[in-house]
Scaffold this motif. Structure first.
Motif, short mmCIF file in Angstrom:
data_model
loop_
_atom_site.label_atom_id
_atom_site.label_comp_id
_atom_site.label_asym_id
_atom_site.label_seq_id
_atom_site.Cartn_x
_atom_site.Cartn_y
_atom_site.Cartn_z
N GLN A 61 -48.14 -14.18 63.25
CA GLN A 61 -49.31 -14.29 62.39
C GLN A 61 -50.32 -13.22 62.74
O GLN A 61 -50.70 -13.05 63.89
N LEU A 96 -50.34 -13.22 66.84
CA LEU A 96 -50.11 -14.59 67.33
C LEU A 96 -48.67 -14.96 67.03
O LEU A 96 -48.22 -14.86 65.89
N GLY A 140 -56.33 -13.40 59.79
CA GLY A 140 -56.68 -13.55 58.39
C GLY A 140 -55.50 -13.75 57.45
O GLY A 140 -55.69 -13.77 56.23
N GLU A 141 -54.31 -13.92 58.01
CA GLU A 141 -53.12 -14.10 57.17
C GLU A 141 -52.35 -15.34 57.61
O GLU A 141 -52.59 -15.90 58.68
N GLY A 142 -51.40 -15.74 56.78
CA GLY A 142 -50.55 -16.86 57.14
C GLY A 142 -49.38 -16.39 58.00
O GLY A 142 -49.06 -15.21 58.04
N PRO A 143 -48.74 -17.33 58.71
CA PRO A 143 -47.58 -16.97 59.53
C PRO A 143 -46.43 -16.43 58.67
O PRO A 143 -46.25 -16.86 57.53
N PHE A 169 -45.11 -27.40 65.44
CA PHE A 169 -45.48 -26.08 65.93
C PHE A 169 -45.96 -26.14 67.38
O PHE A 169 -46.63 -27.11 67.79
N GLY A 170 -45.64 -25.07 68.12
CA GLY A 170 -46.25 -24.89 69.43
C GLY A 170 -47.68 -24.40 69.26
O GLY A 170 -48.13 -24.10 68.14
N GLN A 171 -48.40 -24.29 70.39
CA GLN A 171 -49.82 -23.92 70.33
C GLN A 171 -50.03 -22.44 70.00
O GLN A 171 -51.12 -22.03 69.61
N GLY A 172 -48.98 -21.63 70.17
CA GLY A 172 -49.11 -20.21 69.87
C GLY A 172 -49.36 -19.37 71.11
O GLY A 172 -49.92 -19.84 72.11
N GLN A 189 -37.68 -22.09 64.79
CA GLN A 189 -38.09 -20.87 64.13
C GLN A 189 -39.21 -20.20 64.93
O GLN A 189 -40.00 -20.87 65.60
N TYR A 216 -42.45 -17.52 64.30
CA TYR A 216 -43.31 -16.90 63.31
C TYR A 216 -44.27 -15.94 64.01
O TYR A 216 -44.63 -16.12 65.17
N LEU A 248 -42.20 -15.70 58.89
CA LEU A 248 -41.01 -16.03 59.65
C LEU A 248 -40.34 -14.78 60.22
O LEU A 248 -40.15 -13.78 59.52
N LEU A 287 -45.80 -17.89 67.06
CA LEU A 287 -45.69 -19.34 66.99
C LEU A 287 -44.23 -19.75 66.95
O LEU A 287 -43.44 -19.19 66.19
#
Lengths: 114, 113
Positions: free
Chosen positions: B37, B86, B40-43, B103-106, B33, B35, B45, B88
């Motif tokens: 981001q 960002l 200040g928010e969540g990832p 997860f990858g590092q982004g 997957q 994502y 999809l 991910l």
């Protein structure tokens, strides 16, 4: 639907203090999880739950406890906070936790431990 | 332990340029997957790819899953400032139990007007 909600948004603790990060979802999802996000390390799984009454450890569980008494709520407890637990914490939920399910993330809790 | 190596870690480009972000592993994933981001928010999809060699398009974003299901790429055509964020990648291990994602590092993308 509110989706996934998390409280508080920000928190500062002193070393040794305890606290609970709250997470709730109103989508009737079976699967819920907690991640921590640190710079350059992506998201790392702390604990997860596949349904009420069932929890298991993720990649970095030490120093954290969870419980899942209802489908909606999945609180994360820090028993004795340490500076290494300074991070941004995300709660997520998905319908069943399958490999193709969409994970819905909350807005995060930014925790600082002094 | 399965790892996902994401590159580059930072990317700063001008509006209109093209870019590609890579996500690589030595392990097989049953799905992958991507994502996005915002601060200040969540990832959130963007896409899920399941089949080796699968290509999915989302407007100017093209996602590809490697034939062996060990790697994936995200290509953005004619980047816009609104693409800043960002990115991910996250893989579901082939032995997947309990919905775990790795997860990858982004990749921190900045698109300048």
């Amino acid at each position: 639907n509110a989706g996934v909600t998390q409280t508080p948004k920000f928190q500062v603790l002193k070393t040794g203090q305890s606290m609970t990060l709250q997470c709730a979802q109103d989508m009737n999802h079976e699967y819920m999880s907690w991640y921590r996000q640190d710079p350059g390390m992506g998201l790392r799984l702390i604990h997860y739950s596949v349904g009420a009454g069932i929890t298991d450890q993720g990649e970095v569980p030490n120093g954290y406890n969870v419980s899942r008494s209802t489908t909606e709520d999945f609180p994360l407890r820090l028993l004795s906070a340490a500076p290494s637990q300074t991070s941004v914490y995300f709660c997520a939920s998905s319908l069943r936790g399958t490999s193709t399910d969409t994970q819905y993330f909350g807005p995060g809790t930014r925790l600082t431990v002094l | 332990t399965q790892l996902l190596e994401q590159s580059p870690q930072f990317l700063s480009i001008q509006e209109g340029e093209n870019l590609t972000v890579y996500c690589n592993s030595s392990s097989v994933f049953s799905s992958l997957q991507w994502y996005r981001q915002e601060p200040g928010e969540g990832p959130v999809l963007l896409v899920t790819v399941v089949t080796g060699g699968e290509v999915k398009k989302l407007k100017r974003l093209t996602f590809q899953f490697g034939d062996a299901r060990k790697d994936s790429s995200l290509h953005i055509t004619a980047a816009q400032p609104g693409d800043t964020g960002l990115y991910l990648c996250a893989g579901a291990p082939s032995y997947n139990q309990g919905g775990k994602l790795i997860f990858g590092q982004g990749t921190e993308l900045s698109v300048k007007p």
